[in-house]
Structures are given as C-alpha cells and as structure tokens.
Design a protein around this motif. Structure first.
Motif, mmCIF file in Angstrom:
data_model
loop_
_atom_site.group_PDB
_atom_site.id
_atom_site.type_symbol
_atom_site.label_atom_id
_atom_site.label_comp_id
_atom_site.label_asym_id
_atom_site.label_seq_id
_atom_site.Cartn_x
_atom_site.Cartn_y
_atom_site.Cartn_z
ATOM 1 N N SER A 10 0.834 -1.200 0.000
ATOM 2 C CA SER A 10 0.000 0.000 0.000
ATOM 3 C C SER A 10 0.870 1.252 0.000
ATOM 4 O O SER A 10 1.942 1.299 0.604
ATOM 5 C CB SER A 10 -0.905 0.002 1.231
ATOM 6 N N VAL A 11 0.370 2.279 -0.680
ATOM 7 C CA VAL A 11 1.092 3.537 -0.824
ATOM 8 C C VAL A 11 0.365 4.627 -0.035
ATOM 9 O O VAL A 11 -0.861 4.734 -0.088
ATOM 10 C CB VAL A 11 1.193 3.943 -2.307
ATOM 11 N N TYR A 12 1.126 5.431 0.682
ATOM 12 C CA TYR A 12 0.579 6.524 1.482
ATOM 13 C C TYR A 12 1.274 7.832 1.131
ATOM 14 O O TYR A 12 2.297 7.852 0.436
ATOM 15 C CB TYR A 12 0.787 6.248 2.976
ATOM 16 N N ARG A 13 0.725 8.923 1.641
ATOM 17 C CA ARG A 13 1.373 10.229 1.596
ATOM 18 C C ARG A 13 1.712 10.652 3.020
ATOM 19 O O ARG A 13 1.226 10.052 3.979
ATOM 20 C CB ARG A 13 0.465 11.261 0.922
ATOM 21 N N SER A 14 2.518 11.693 3.149
ATOM 22 C CA SER A 14 2.919 12.145 4.478
ATOM 23 C C SER A 14 3.112 13.656 4.476
ATOM 24 O O SER A 14 3.236 14.280 3.413
ATOM 25 C CB SER A 14 4.220 11.461 4.910
ATOM 26 N N LEU A 15 3.147 14.244 5.658
ATOM 27 C CA LEU A 15 3.401 15.658 5.827
ATOM 28 C C LEU A 15 4.028 15.893 7.186
ATOM 29 O O LEU A 15 3.978 15.019 8.059
ATOM 30 C CB LEU A 15 2.116 16.474 5.677
ATOM 31 N N VAL A 16 4.618 17.055 7.352
ATOM 32 C CA VAL A 16 5.290 17.379 8.615
ATOM 33 C C VAL A 16 4.364 18.292 9.410
ATOM 34 O O VAL A 16 4.146 19.452 9.050
ATOM 35 C CB VAL A 16 6.646 18.055 8.368
ATOM 36 N N ALA A 17 3.802 17.763 10.488
ATOM 37 C CA ALA A 17 2.738 18.460 11.208
ATOM 38 C C ALA A 17 3.215 19.717 11.912
ATOM 39 O O ALA A 17 2.415 20.612 12.195
ATOM 40 C CB ALA A 17 2.094 17.514 12.223
ATOM 41 N N ASN A 18 4.496 19.804 12.216
ATOM 42 C CA ASN A 18 5.007 20.986 12.920
ATOM 43 C C ASN A 18 5.620 22.029 11.986
ATOM 44 O O ASN A 18 6.044 23.091 12.422
ATOM 45 C CB ASN A 18 6.045 20.582 13.974
ATOM 46 N N ARG A 19 5.646 21.741 10.667
ATOM 47 C CA ARG A 19 6.147 22.704 9.677
ATOM 48 C C ARG A 19 5.362 22.532 8.385
ATOM 49 O O ARG A 19 5.892 22.120 7.354
ATOM 50 C CB ARG A 19 7.644 22.501 9.441
ATOM 51 N N MET A 20 4.078 22.849 8.432
ATOM 52 C CA MET A 20 3.200 22.581 7.298
ATOM 53 C C MET A 20 3.559 23.392 6.055
ATOM 54 O O MET A 20 3.281 22.977 4.928
ATOM 55 C CB MET A 20 1.755 22.854 7.690
ATOM 56 N N GLY A 21 4.162 24.562 6.239
ATOM 57 C CA GLY A 21 4.474 25.406 5.090
ATOM 58 C C GLY A 21 5.818 25.152 4.469
ATOM 59 O O GLY A 21 6.163 25.770 3.460
ATOM 60 N N ALA A 22 6.602 24.255 5.038
ATOM 61 C CA ALA A 22 7.950 24.013 4.512
ATOM 62 C C ALA A 22 7.879 23.381 3.129
ATOM 63 O O ALA A 22 7.110 22.443 2.906
ATOM 64 C CB ALA A 22 8.725 23.109 5.467
ATOM 65 N N PRO A 23 8.665 23.877 2.167
ATOM 66 C CA PRO A 23 8.638 23.319 0.804
ATOM 67 C C PRO A 23 9.050 21.848 0.778
ATOM 68 O O PRO A 23 9.937 21.418 1.520
ATOM 69 C CB PRO A 23 9.654 24.190 0.054
ATOM 70 N N LEU A 24 8.406 21.107 -0.107
ATOM 71 C CA LEU A 24 8.691 19.673 -0.233
ATOM 72 C C LEU A 24 9.844 19.497 -1.210
ATOM 73 O O LEU A 24 9.659 19.262 -2.397
ATOM 74 C CB LEU A 24 7.440 18.935 -0.726
ATOM 75 N N THR A 25 11.056 19.569 -0.707
ATOM 76 C CA THR A 25 12.238 19.591 -1.566
ATOM 77 C C THR A 25 13.000 18.278 -1.614
ATOM 78 O O THR A 25 13.945 18.149 -2.387
ATOM 79 C CB THR A 25 13.199 20.704 -1.096
ATOM 80 N N GLU A 26 12.605 17.310 -0.795
ATOM 81 C CA GLU A 26 13.361 16.062 -0.741
ATOM 82 C C GLU A 26 12.456 14.856 -0.945
ATOM 83 O O GLU A 26 11.283 14.873 -0.565
ATOM 84 C CB GLU A 26 14.085 15.936 0.603
ATOM 85 N N THR A 27 13.013 13.839 -1.559
ATOM 86 C CA THR A 27 12.341 12.543 -1.663
ATOM 87 C C THR A 27 13.130 11.552 -0.834
ATOM 88 O O THR A 27 14.315 11.296 -1.112
ATOM 89 C CB THR A 27 12.254 12.069 -3.124
ATOM 90 N N VAL A 28 12.504 11.015 0.195
ATOM 91 C CA VAL A 28 13.203 10.119 1.111
ATOM 92 C C VAL A 28 12.393 8.840 1.299
ATOM 93 O O VAL A 28 11.203 8.777 0.960
ATOM 94 C CB VAL A 28 13.423 10.786 2.489
ATOM 95 N N THR A 29 13.040 7.837 1.832
ATOM 96 C CA THR A 29 12.353 6.609 2.226
ATOM 97 C C THR A 29 12.027 6.718 3.705
ATOM 98 O O THR A 29 12.934 6.783 4.539
ATOM 99 C CB THR A 29 13.217 5.375 1.957
ATOM 100 N N LEU A 30 10.731 6.778 4.000
ATOM 101 C CA LEU A 30 10.285 6.867 5.387
ATOM 102 C C LEU A 30 10.255 5.458 5.949
ATOM 103 O O LEU A 30 9.407 4.637 5.574
ATOM 104 C CB LEU A 30 8.902 7.522 5.448
ATOM 105 N N ALA A 31 11.192 5.163 6.815
ATOM 106 C CA ALA A 31 11.390 3.793 7.290
ATOM 107 C C ALA A 31 10.869 3.627 8.707
ATOM 108 O O ALA A 31 10.890 4.568 9.511
ATOM 109 C CB ALA A 31 12.870 3.428 7.250
ATOM 110 N N GLY A 32 10.429 2.409 9.009
ATOM 111 C CA GLY A 32 10.008 2.082 10.351
ATOM 112 C C GLY A 32 11.194 1.689 11.219
ATOM 113 O O GLY A 32 12.334 1.590 10.750
ATOM 114 N N LYS A 33 10.931 1.418 12.486
ATOM 115 C CA LYS A 33 11.986 1.132 13.459
ATOM 116 C C LYS A 33 12.231 -0.360 13.653
ATOM 117 O O LYS A 33 13.094 -0.756 14.434
ATOM 118 C CB LYS A 33 11.633 1.767 14.809
ATOM 119 N N HIS A 34 11.489 -1.205 12.963
ATOM 120 C CA HIS A 34 11.553 -2.632 13.234
ATOM 121 C C HIS A 34 12.719 -3.316 12.530
ATOM 122 O O HIS A 34 13.194 -2.841 11.489
ATOM 123 C CB HIS A 34 10.232 -3.290 12.832
ATOM 124 N N CYS A 35 13.130 -4.421 13.076
ATOM 125 C CA CYS A 35 14.266 -5.160 12.522
ATOM 126 C C CYS A 35 13.787 -5.996 11.342
ATOM 127 O O CYS A 35 13.654 -7.221 11.417
ATOM 128 C CB CYS A 35 14.884 -6.040 13.614
#
Length: 469
Positions: free
Chosen positions: A360-385
C-alpha cells in the motif's frame, strides 16, 4: 489564526480538502476538520497535532469524530434517498474494532458487522442490540457459534461445516436462530488479490453450484430461520459496475430462495468502496456508491417481480479510513550516496502493516512545519528489525530533523486492527478529537503489558531467579 488547507502553501497542494459543500469523507486525504494554524501546525478537530504528540506520545492514532460521523450520516441518508425500501447500514468493524469507534457508529443508528467472538463482545460492550449485529467469518469456532446463539445476533453462514455445526448445536432449541447465507457471486473487480472476495476462487461463501442444495438443506432445518442472503465482492474498489452486476445476481438468488420456502427478507450487498490514500486515487462518493447499489437492487426486483427486500450494506474502510491519521516522531537518518536517504520514525509495520502486506502507498506531511517546501524525496522507514519495514518508499517531504512530527493520513482502517507487537513493540495509543478536545480511547501499551500473558514453566523459574541483575 487558523486557515483551511485549501489556502495552505502550495507545497501541500496534494492535501486539499474536498472542495464541495458536502464533501464525501472517503475522497479526502485528511480528516474533514484538518486545518493549518498560524503557527504552521496541522490541526485536526481543533486540536494541534504536535501538541497532541507532546501530551500522548507517539506513534499516535488521531481519530476525528466529525469525519467519522459525517461518513455514517452520508451512508444512512443516501440509503433513504436512493432505495425505496427499508435499509440498514452496518459498520464492518474489522476495519477498526474498539469500544469508542463502535459506540460512535451505533449512536449514528448503524448496525454492525463482526467477524470474531472478540468483535462480537466489543459490539455488545458498545451497546449494540443483538438484532443489529451480523456475525461473519469463514471458520467460526464452535465456541463463537455458541456465543452468537446465546446473544441472539444474526449469523451469516459461510459454508457447509458451519451449517452442520449450527444444526448440531441447536438440537432441542425452542427458538430458531436467524441466519443469512453468504454466496460467492463470481464477480471480479480491480483490487489487490488478497482483498478480492467475490470471485469464484475465494475462501468465502457457497459457490453457485452449491446454492440450490444449500437452500434445500436449510429449508428442512426448523432450528434455522434463513432471513437473507449476503455477498461481498472485495475491498478498496473504485468501480461501480461490479456492484450493479452483483444486484442482478443477488436478486436472482433471492427469488430462488423463496421458491424453497425460505423466509428471506434481507439482501446484504457487502461493502468495498475505496478511499483516497494518495492524490491519484479517485473513488466514487459515498452517495454515488449507494445510489448505484440502491437503484440496481430496486430495478432488479422490479424486473424479476420480487418484493423489495430490506437492503443492507457493510462499509468499513470508507467510514473510518479517512477519519484517522497516524503521527510519528522522526529519529535517525541514513544517506546511501546515489541511492536514497532513509528517515526513520518511531513506528512502522507494527502499527501499519498494510505497506508490507499489500504494498500500500501513502502520503505524508510534517505536522510541525506545514508550510515548509517539499524539496526532498526520502524513504520513510520504520523502526523494526525488518528490511521491508518501510512506511513510504518515496515520500516527498521538507528536510527533516530529529523530533519532527510526520503524519500519515488515511490510517483509520486496518491499522490499529491489524497492529502487532512485532519486536515486542507496544501498540500505540489512540485519541478521539473534536471541538478542541482530545479523549483517550485506547491506552498505549506498556512494557509490562507485553509480559502480562507470558507464563514461565516451573522448571525455568530458577533460571529467572538467578539471572544476572
């Protein structure tokens, strides 16, 4: 000052609310009450999301009561508009079964669909009347069937084994049990193979070549009162045509059931309407889905000269999915030159197993900096082994730092309900928000909770008593 997301910076233009007078919640990426504060924070239900994380911790499920209630009302009111007969909307509680969610949908005059003894107990605990509870499942245990019989809920019978078990349990019973029969319609729809349930190669329901034998058998069982038929063609569906096709098939079976003397009065068309997980998703509105189903059933009944049945449907994801977001706190980062940057959050596959299970594919945002430009593409990784513990493979975000609050929308369905303790990670808390107030509806598990069900055999006790401190 609080602004709507429609006037938020263009960097978040993929997260607008539905721009209509009566938005259909399933078409919105964020809950309907989502706004941006003057402090550039995400606000849901008039509650500041970073403040919620500071108060309740993270990961944190944040459920917007207004969005959930709006979806319930839209289904219920659309049924009245588009179907000329009696109707009942059932909440498919496998999407998220907890006392608070069930209590909300119950207070909106919905019935409920359960698939286990645990979900049945939760529905009863939330105040549902037994006649508004429909018990599904392809392998109900004998104990679950005994509980269903004792509580007088409706049982949706899935197979011959269950039929025979019920008949055995009801020997000598004075009052017949109300059942529906689940039938496999043989209708395909474009969705993930794991969540297609109406095609012939499915573990659910009686196949078409068994139907008349089932009708004949049930008609000879005085302990069983068959009040209806059920079919479900899948989940996260954007097409309307398969639901029109289902109506014709169900009404044909309904007519055949009456020829066997079965006292059928209900047709349950299941659910399956999809929601927006990304800006590319374009599901029909709740109203359009109900109109398709209601009109098709009414037309099929008229064409086959069949009295209008009580029409049931079972939305789950499209009721609660868009009403919830999950908030995470950013931790470590790792850049692999020329390949990708990993940004790790304090949750992952234990609170949202859908990416690793269904891709499944999701979107994301930064709740404490909503106006910050979306300048990076990153892999949002979980903490599990687990290498596959990736929340979002290619997340468009501003430059992140430890402590940022990342929010993933559309996590109300099959997130908490499928959550696990993988790596012995405690499951998150959940809060209900509305009108500026936040109420804890699920407590965060503790490390002590993880050990509560563990048992140590006597011959191992000495090892635990003498272990190094």
């Amino acid at each position: 000052m609080v602004s709507t997301l429609e006037s938020a910076p263009t960097s978040h233009r993929y997260l607008p609310l539905t721009a209509t007078a009566n938005p259909s919640p399933n078409q919105s990426l964020l809950p309907l009450t989502a706004t941006v504060s003057g402090a550039d924070h995400l606000v849901i239900g008039d509650c500041d999301v970073p403040a919620l994380v500071a108060r309740f911790g993270s990961p944190l499920y944040i459920l917007d009561e207004t969005t959930l209630r709006t979806a319930c009302r839209q289904y219920r009111e659309a049924m009245v508009r588009h179907y000329p007969g009696e109707s009942l909307v059932l909440y498919a509680s496998k999407a998220w079964s907890c006392l608070a969610v069930c209590a909300i949908v119950g207070s909106e005059n919905l019935g409920i669909d359960v698939v286990s003894g645990g979900e049945l107990q939760t529905a009863l605990g939330a105040g549902f009347l037994p006649e508004r509870i429909y018990f599904h499942g392809n392998n109900k245990s004998r104990e679950e069937l005994e509980l269903a019989i004792a509580t007088h809920c409706r049982i949706v019978v899935d197979n011959w084994h269950e039929l025979h078990t019920l008949v055995d349990l009801l020997v000598g019973a004075e009052t017949p049990v109300s059942i529906l029969l689940r039938l496999t319609p043989g209708i395909e729809c474009h969705t993930h193979e794991y969540i297609r349930t109406g095609h012939l190669d499915s573990k659910f329901g009686f196949d078409p070549d068994q139907i008349e034998a089932v009708f004949a058998y049930v008609s000879q069982q005085p302990a069983l009162r068959c009040i209806g038929l059920h079919a479900h063609i899948g989940s996260q569906i954007f097409e309307l045509q398969p639901h029109e096709d289902l109506a014709g098939v169900l009404v044909q079976w309904f007519q055949k059931a009456t020829q066997y003397g079965l006292p059928v009065t209900e047709l349950d068309v299941g659910g399956g309407l999809g929601i927006c997980y990304t800006e590319a998703d374009d599901p029909p509105t709740i109203d359009a889905w109900v109109q398709t189903v209601g009109t098709a059933i009414a037309a099929a009944c008229e064409a086959q000269d069949v009295p209008l049945p009580r029409l049931l449907c079972e939305p789950g994801r499209s009721l609660v999915g868009s009403a919830c977001v999950t908030a995470y706190t950013v931790g470590s980062q790792k850049t692999v030159p020329g390949i990708r940057t990993y940004v790790a959050v304090d949750g992952g596959m234990s609170d949202n197993p859908r990416p690793i299970t269904y891709q499944s594919v999701y979107r994301s945002l930064v709740a404490n900096r909503m106006g910050a430009p979306l300048t990076e593409t990153v892999t949002l990784a979980g903490k599990h082994c687990e290498s596959g513990d990736v929340v979002i493979a290619a997340a468009q975000l501003p430059p992140l730092m430890a402590g940022d609050i990342v929010v993933v929308p559309g996590t109300g369905a099959y997130n908490y309900s499928m959550a696990s303790n993988y790596n012995r990670v405690p499951r998150p808390a959940a809060v209900l928000v509305g009108q500026g107030e936040a109420h804890l509806i699920i407590q965060r598990e503790t490390l002590q909770d993880l050990l509560r069900q563990d048992c140590i055999p006597a011959h191992l006790q000495s090892l635990t008593e003498t272990r190094p401190q």
